[in-house]
Scaffold this motif. Structure first.
Motif, short mmCIF file in Angstrom:
data_model
loop_
_atom_site.label_atom_id
_atom_site.label_comp_id
_atom_site.label_asym_id
_atom_site.label_seq_id
_atom_site.Cartn_x
_atom_site.Cartn_y
_atom_site.Cartn_z
N GLU A 224 0.83 -1.21 0.00
CA GLU A 224 0.00 0.00 0.00
C GLU A 224 0.87 1.26 0.00
O GLU A 224 0.57 2.23 -0.70
CB GLU A 224 -0.93 -0.02 1.21
N ASN A 225 1.94 1.24 0.78
CA ASN A 225 2.83 2.40 0.83
C ASN A 225 3.55 2.60 -0.50
O ASN A 225 3.75 3.74 -0.94
CB ASN A 225 3.84 2.23 1.97
N LEU A 226 3.96 1.50 -1.12
CA LEU A 226 4.63 1.60 -2.42
C LEU A 226 3.69 2.19 -3.47
O LEU A 226 4.10 3.01 -4.31
CB LEU A 226 5.13 0.22 -2.87
N GLU A 227 2.43 1.78 -3.42
CA GLU A 227 1.44 2.33 -4.35
C GLU A 227 1.28 3.84 -4.14
O GLU A 227 1.18 4.61 -5.10
CB GLU A 227 0.10 1.63 -4.16
N LYS A 228 1.26 4.27 -2.88
CA LYS A 228 1.14 5.71 -2.59
C LYS A 228 2.31 6.49 -3.15
O LYS A 228 2.18 7.66 -3.53
CB LYS A 228 1.04 5.92 -1.07
N GLU A 229 3.48 5.84 -3.19
CA GLU A 229 4.69 6.50 -3.69
C GLU A 229 4.79 6.43 -5.21
O GLU A 229 5.72 6.97 -5.80
CB GLU A 229 5.93 5.86 -3.07
N GLY A 230 3.82 5.75 -5.86
CA GLY A 230 3.80 5.72 -7.31
C GLY A 230 4.37 4.46 -7.94
O GLY A 230 4.47 4.38 -9.17
N TYR A 231 4.75 3.47 -7.13
CA TYR A 231 5.27 2.22 -7.68
C TYR A 231 4.12 1.31 -8.10
O TYR A 231 3.03 1.36 -7.53
CB TYR A 231 6.15 1.51 -6.66
N ASP A 232 4.38 0.46 -9.09
CA ASP A 232 3.36 -0.43 -9.62
C ASP A 232 3.47 -1.80 -8.97
O ASP A 232 4.45 -2.51 -9.17
CB ASP A 232 3.52 -0.55 -11.14
N THR A 233 2.46 -2.19 -8.20
CA THR A 233 2.44 -3.51 -7.57
C THR A 233 1.44 -4.45 -8.26
O THR A 233 1.16 -5.53 -7.76
CB THR A 233 2.07 -3.39 -6.07
N GLU A 234 0.92 -4.03 -9.42
CA GLU A 234 -0.12 -4.80 -10.10
C GLU A 234 0.30 -6.23 -10.45
O GLU A 234 -0.52 -7.16 -10.33
CB GLU A 234 -0.58 -4.07 -11.37
N PRO A 235 1.56 -6.48 -10.89
CA PRO A 235 1.93 -7.88 -11.19
C PRO A 235 1.73 -8.82 -10.01
O PRO A 235 1.27 -9.96 -10.18
CB PRO A 235 3.41 -7.77 -11.57
N LEU A 236 2.05 -8.35 -8.81
CA LEU A 236 1.87 -9.16 -7.61
C LEU A 236 0.38 -9.34 -7.29
O LEU A 236 -0.06 -10.43 -6.91
CB LEU A 236 2.61 -8.54 -6.43
N ILE A 237 -0.40 -8.28 -7.46
CA ILE A 237 -1.85 -8.35 -7.20
C ILE A 237 -2.50 -9.36 -8.15
O ILE A 237 -3.31 -10.19 -7.75
CB ILE A 237 -2.50 -6.97 -7.35
N MET A 238 -2.13 -9.29 -9.42
CA MET A 238 -2.68 -10.21 -10.41
C MET A 238 -2.39 -11.66 -10.05
O MET A 238 -3.26 -12.53 -10.15
CB MET A 238 -2.12 -9.90 -11.80
N TYR A 239 -1.16 -11.93 -9.62
CA TYR A 239 -0.78 -13.30 -9.28
C TYR A 239 -1.60 -13.80 -8.09
O TYR A 239 -2.11 -14.92 -8.10
CB TYR A 239 0.71 -13.36 -8.94
N GLU A 240 -1.74 -12.95 -7.05
CA GLU A 240 -2.41 -13.38 -5.83
C GLU A 240 -3.92 -13.53 -6.01
O GLU A 240 -4.57 -14.25 -5.26
CB GLU A 240 -2.10 -12.40 -4.69
N LEU A 241 -4.49 -12.83 -6.99
CA LEU A 241 -5.94 -12.89 -7.19
C LEU A 241 -6.36 -13.82 -8.32
O LEU A 241 -7.54 -13.87 -8.68
CB LEU A 241 -6.49 -11.48 -7.46
N GLN A 242 -5.40 -14.56 -8.89
CA GLN A 242 -5.74 -15.38 -10.04
C GLN A 242 -6.71 -16.51 -9.71
O GLN A 242 -7.43 -17.00 -10.59
CB GLN A 242 -4.46 -15.96 -10.66
N GLU A 243 -6.79 -16.93 -8.46
CA GLU A 243 -7.73 -17.98 -8.07
C GLU A 243 -9.07 -17.42 -7.58
O GLU A 243 -9.95 -18.17 -7.16
CB GLU A 243 -7.11 -18.86 -6.99
N MET A 244 -9.21 -16.10 -7.63
CA MET A 244 -10.46 -15.45 -7.21
C MET A 244 -11.26 -15.12 -8.46
O MET A 244 -10.75 -14.46 -9.37
CB MET A 244 -10.14 -14.18 -6.41
#
Length: 307
Positions: A224-244
């Motif tokens: 969450e902090n990295l996102e606030k600073e402008g970094y892209d965490t989407e690749p990790l989010i996509m991986y963790e939500l692939q079974e949802m």
């Protein structure tokens, strides 16, 4: 690539010198973190800067938090360890009952203040920095039940404390606090860099948990902090939500649109009901809706910036 570096030089007997390299490399931020940490260690050992040293120490001795800092210093030098152990045990049990992090009940620093000054009444408790009316209403009586069983040598008010701590003791304590702070900053910087590299390399939360030696909850907070600073965490989010399922993700998203993104529990209850699963399954649901919240906030910020 620019190279950075700094070192400490000790002058020994005769013409001998001993150089200690604190850091050499290409990262200015890491060098700065290491420099501050190593310098704080040297100051804690008694070394003092020749330039502007007096002015620097006068600021530390006369700052607006000077009185509170003296109380913290004294409490750490004169802790009643038996009482402190009782208070930490009480805090641990209370945190488990209320499902809160222990520091929300009372920080280590606050418990050390209590164990050093042994308050015997609510009025005395309220004289300790960091102990306000709200905390007094929630936990005052239970704390006093514990502290009143211990004896104390000196009472309240605490105007006698500054005379009991010499400037030398106080400055050594201050520099120790700085050393610990800069060490924490350095560890945070390195963990953050490790996590960014892990995300770029396609690692998942389990791998990052093992590599960074952090809990999954701490990793999510860092995301969450990295996102606030402008970094892209989407690749990790996509991986963790692939079974949802997409349908499940849409229902969570709609709940955020309706309820807002301030709290996770209302969203969880709206999507999954009040009588939902518990334990590890519950943690997984919280983890997933927290990951979707990162996406949701990113989307809101993007729309606001466009608008």
């Amino acid at each position: 690539m620019r190279e950075y570096g700094n070192c400490w030089r000790d002058f020994l007997s005769g013409d001998d010198v001993l150089d200690s390299s604190w850091y050499e490399g290409s990262s200015w931020n890491e060098m700065l973190c290491i420099y501050r940490h190593e310098l704080a260690i040297k100051l804690g050992e008694g070394f003092r800067p020749l330039i502007d040293g007096t002015f620097h120490e006068e600021n530390e001795l006369k700052g607006r938090n000077h009185v509170a800092q003296r109380l913290y210093c004294y409490s750490e030098l004169h802790t009643n360890e038996e009482l402190y152990a009782e208070l930490t045990s009480w805090r641990r049990k209370k945190a488990a009952i209320e499902r809160k992090a222990p520091y929300f009940i009372g920080s280590n620093r606050l418990l050390r203040l209590i164990s050093a000054f042994v308050p015997q009444s609510l009025e005395e408790l309220l004289q300790l920095p960091g102990f306000g009316e709200s905390k007094a209403g929630e936990y005052g009586s239970e704390i006093l039940e514990i502290s009143c069983r211990s004896e104390r040598e000196k009472g309240f008010p605490l105007d006698w404390v500054p005379q009991q701590v010499s400037n030398e003791e106080y400055m050594a304590w201050l520099y120790k606090q700085k050393e610990q702070k800069y060490k924490h900053d350095l560890e945070q910087y390195r963990t953050r860099r490790m996590m960014l590299r892990g995300i770029a390399d396609g690692k998942n939360l389990l791998q990052l948990e093992q590599e960074c030696e952090l809990s999954r909850r701490d990793l999510l907070e860092m995301m969450e902090n990295l996102e606030k600073e402008g970094y892209d965490t989407e690749p990790l989010i996509m991986y963790e939500l692939q079974e949802m399922s997409e349908e499940e993700q849409k229902r969570v998203w709609s709940a955020y649109e309706e309820l807002g993104d301030g709290y996770l529990k209302p969203v969880l209850q709206q999507v999954y009901g009040t009588d939902t699963v518990s334990g590890a399954a519950m943690e997984l649901l919280y983890e997933r809706i927290r990951l979707i919240r990162i996406r949701f906030r990113r989307s809101v910020e993007s729309k606001q910036s466009v608008g």
